[in-house]
Enzyme design. Structure first.
Site, PDB file in Angstrom:
ATOM      1  N   HIS A  26       0.849  -1.210   0.000  1.00  0.00           N
ATOM      2  CA  HIS A  26       0.000   0.000   0.000  1.00  0.00           C
ATOM      3  C   HIS A  26       0.873   1.246   0.000  1.00  0.00           C
ATOM      4  O   HIS A  26       1.528   1.557   0.998  1.00  0.00           O
ATOM      5  CB  HIS A  26      -0.934   0.012   1.222  1.00  0.00           C
ATOM      6  CG  HIS A  26      -1.959   1.102   1.137  1.00  0.00           C
ATOM      7  ND1 HIS A  26      -3.306   0.863   1.005  1.00  0.00           N
ATOM      8  CD2 HIS A  26      -1.834   2.446   1.127  1.00  0.00           C
ATOM      9  CE1 HIS A  26      -3.965   2.009   0.926  1.00  0.00           C
ATOM     10  NE2 HIS A  26      -3.073   3.005   1.000  1.00  0.00           N
ATOM     11  N   HIS A  56       1.540   5.398  -2.107  1.00  0.00           N
ATOM     12  CA  HIS A  56       1.059   6.475  -3.004  1.00  0.00           C
ATOM     13  C   HIS A  56       2.267   7.109  -3.676  1.00  0.00           C
ATOM     14  O   HIS A  56       2.819   8.087  -3.184  1.00  0.00           O
ATOM     15  CB  HIS A  56       0.260   7.520  -2.219  1.00  0.00           C
ATOM     16  CG  HIS A  56      -1.024   6.980  -1.682  1.00  0.00           C
ATOM     17  ND1 HIS A  56      -2.225   7.117  -2.346  1.00  0.00           N
ATOM     18  CD2 HIS A  56      -1.287   6.250  -0.572  1.00  0.00           C
ATOM     19  CE1 HIS A  56      -3.176   6.500  -1.658  1.00  0.00           C
ATOM     20  NE2 HIS A  56      -2.636   5.966  -0.574  1.00  0.00           N
ATOM     21  N   GLU A  76     -11.340   4.357   6.422  1.00  0.00           N
ATOM     22  CA  GLU A  76     -10.188   5.047   7.018  1.00  0.00           C
ATOM     23  C   GLU A  76     -10.734   6.250   7.778  1.00  0.00           C
ATOM     24  O   GLU A  76     -10.620   7.402   7.356  1.00  0.00           O
ATOM     25  CB  GLU A  76      -9.186   5.488   5.935  1.00  0.00           C
ATOM     26  CG  GLU A  76      -7.892   6.030   6.541  1.00  0.00           C
ATOM     27  CD  GLU A  76      -6.909   6.539   5.490  1.00  0.00           C
ATOM     28  OE1 GLU A  76      -7.252   6.564   4.293  1.00  0.00           O
ATOM     29  OE2 GLU A  76      -5.798   6.920   5.881  1.00  0.00           O
ATOM     30  N   ASP A 114       2.170   3.163   2.963  1.00  0.00           N
ATOM     31  CA  ASP A 114       1.231   4.230   2.609  1.00  0.00           C
ATOM     32  C   ASP A 114       1.918   5.493   2.074  1.00  0.00           C
ATOM     33  O   ASP A 114       1.665   5.899   0.954  1.00  0.00           O
ATOM     34  CB  ASP A 114       0.321   4.572   3.794  1.00  0.00           C
ATOM     35  CG  ASP A 114      -1.019   5.164   3.374  1.00  0.00           C
ATOM     36  OD1 ASP A 114      -1.262   5.318   2.170  1.00  0.00           O
ATOM     37  OD2 ASP A 114      -1.836   5.473   4.259  1.00  0.00           O
ATOM     38  N   TRP A 116       0.489  13.782   3.590  1.00  0.00           N
ATOM     39  CA  TRP A 116      -0.099  13.090   4.743  1.00  0.00           C
ATOM     40  C   TRP A 116       0.942  12.690   5.780  1.00  0.00           C
ATOM     41  O   TRP A 116       0.604  12.388   6.917  1.00  0.00           O
ATOM     42  CB  TRP A 116      -0.843  11.825   4.268  1.00  0.00           C
ATOM     43  CG  TRP A 116      -1.976  12.152   3.371  1.00  0.00           C
ATOM     44  CD1 TRP A 116      -3.249  12.493   3.763  1.00  0.00           C
ATOM     45  CD2 TRP A 116      -1.978  12.189   1.937  1.00  0.00           C
ATOM     46  NE1 TRP A 116      -4.019  12.734   2.660  1.00  0.00           N
ATOM     47  CE2 TRP A 116      -3.271  12.566   1.537  1.00  0.00           C
ATOM     48  CE3 TRP A 116      -1.009  11.948   0.955  1.00  0.00           C
ATOM     49  CZ2 TRP A 116      -3.639  12.708   0.189  1.00  0.00           C
ATOM     50  CZ3 TRP A 116      -1.358  12.080  -0.385  1.00  0.00           C
ATOM     51  CH2 TRP A 116      -2.654  12.463  -0.753  1.00  0.00           C
TER      52      TRP A 116
HETATM   53 ZN    ZN Z   1      -3.489   5.050   1.098  1.00  0.00          ZN
END
Ligand code: ZN
Length: 426
Positions: free
Chosen positions: A55, A57, A211, A307, A313
């Protein structure tokens, strides 16, 4: 005669073995007396199959501070910052950032990554960029792309249409974000729609699911139902599942068996979940990690995902899946020796299963991809998050690092110190 032999390493199960490689395949595992073009001496070191990140990005990676930092630290401010950034970022810029990150990944023995690609903007520059990166790194790094409708499949006016366009362009996994649709009903509708798209096209399905800290965000229930209906099984993964942290225990006692029945897998992302969740709490503050041990006890394959690295983020990150597992084992309190060993398996073989990687592992016939770590055991690797001394991808040495012990200047004490404590090296 082998092309490459990795000599004397300790495998994750404790076996000491040589690994003989011919071409891009492992030819033999055991005691090998034969010659080789190249030999890596791994005596006393841990030799593992490569790390896998299910997972990520990559369209946003290494963009921290662009256009400015996330002041509130919340998921929602991150999404809005990303909205500004993706409107400006060029294909070349995204490719350059992603390739730089892939260099980091290779240096850490991370050789397979599933990345979500935002399919919201009509220009689809992120998709174009990530397809280009996927082709470039293919000889040494397996990159799976997920068509991810960041702003909602229905909430964004062209969300559904652009997701389908991305799949037509060659993106190979279907995404989703039901908790971000306008209503619970539209979230559930999006899951039914996306499951059908995945099933009809014969694709894998990976959803950013629940989430949120809202215990009533129950989309994973619908997702499990759709996975069962279409027989997707382990080709489907629920990412995050953080609302399960806050759910009522009685409801969870019904939910977990439904998830297990479906055969779907789960991907918590501990670095990000512990950072983003619980931001609306005073005290006590929730951790926001899904119920890892309980899912595993029910037979669900759970992996750890990274992630984010240096993006809207998350302001840190190193491409080291051992950092991810280290955070995960703390937050999930997986401190028993067997649970710690499991955390290592989660970022290697369990993540490989989630991504459906073929020929993964240290067996004859497997792809010759492995990493040599300056540690004696998987648990010690988690404790030290040590140097990767050598990384081999499909038979080629793609990264190497000198062992680098610290020299001490202390009267009556040893001249060198290494923090290993496994008994095989001082
Ligand atoms: Zn994500």
């Amino acid at each position: 005669m082998f092309d490459l032999i990795v000599k004397g390493g300790t495998l994750p199960d404790g076996t000491v073995a040589d690994i003989g490689i011919k071409g891009d395949r492992i030819a033999e595992v055991g005691r090998i007396e034969a010659e080789a073009g190249t030999v890596i001496d791994a005596t006393g070191d841990l030799v593992s199959p490569p790390f896998v990140d299910p997972h990520f990005h990559m369209d946003a990676v290494l963009s921290y501070g662009l256009p400015r930092v996330n002041a509130s630290g919340t998921l929602l401010e991150g999404i809005s910052l990303w909205g500004e950034l993706r409107a400006q970022a060029s294909v070349d810029e995204m490719v350059a950032r992603a390739l730089r990150y892939c260099d980091w990944a290779v240096s850490m023995g991370l050789l397979a990554i599933r990345t979500h690609v935002d399919t919201t903007p009509d220009h689809l520059r992120g998709v174009e960029a990530m397809l280009q990166v996927q082709r470039t790194v293919a000889p040494y790094l397996d990159l799976q792309l997920v068509a991810f409708p960041q702003d909602g499949l229905y909430r964004s006016p062209t969300g559904r249409q652009n997701l389908l366009r991305a799949l037509d362009m060659g993106v190979g996994v279907v995404g989703g974000i039901p908790h971000f649709e306008r209503t619970m009903e539209e979230g559930a509708d999006s899951l039914r729609d996306l499951a059908r798209i995945a099933a009809e096209r014969g694709l894998m399905w990976d959803v950013h699911c629940d989430e949120t800290d809202d215990p009533m965000s129950r989309h994973v229930e619908t997702m499990a139902r759709e996975v069962t209906r279409h027989g997707l099984g382990a080709r489907a993964a629920g990412s995050h599942l953080t609302s399960m942290h806050s759910m009522d225990n009685y409801y969870v006692s019904k939910l977990i068996p439904l998830i297990a029945e479906s055969g779907m897998t789960a991907i918590p992302n501990p670095l990000i979940n512990i950072t983003l969740q619980g931001r609306h709490d005073s005290y006590p503050k929730r951790r926001g990690l899904t119920r890892v041990r309980e899912l595993q006890a029910a037979g669900v394959t759970v992996g750890w995902g990274q992630d984010c690295v240096l993006d809207p983020w998350y302001s840190l990150g190193t491409a080291d899946m051992l950092d991810v597992a280290f955070m995960g084992l703390h937050v999930a309190q997986m401190t028993h020796p067997e649970e710690m060993a499991r955390c290592f398996r989660m970022v290697t073989q369990d993540n490989a299963r989630i991504m459906g990687l073929h020929d993964y592992g240290l067996m004859p016939g497997s792809l010759a991809s492995l990493v040599v770590l300056d540690a004696g055991t998987p648990v010690e690797a988690l404790r030290l998050r040590p140097d990767r001394l050598a990384v081999v991808s499909k038979g080629q040495i793609v990264a190497q690092k000198q062992r680098n012990d610290t020299r001490l200047a202390l009267p009556g004490r040893p001249e060198q110190v290494r923090r290993r404590h496994d008994g095989t090296r001082a």
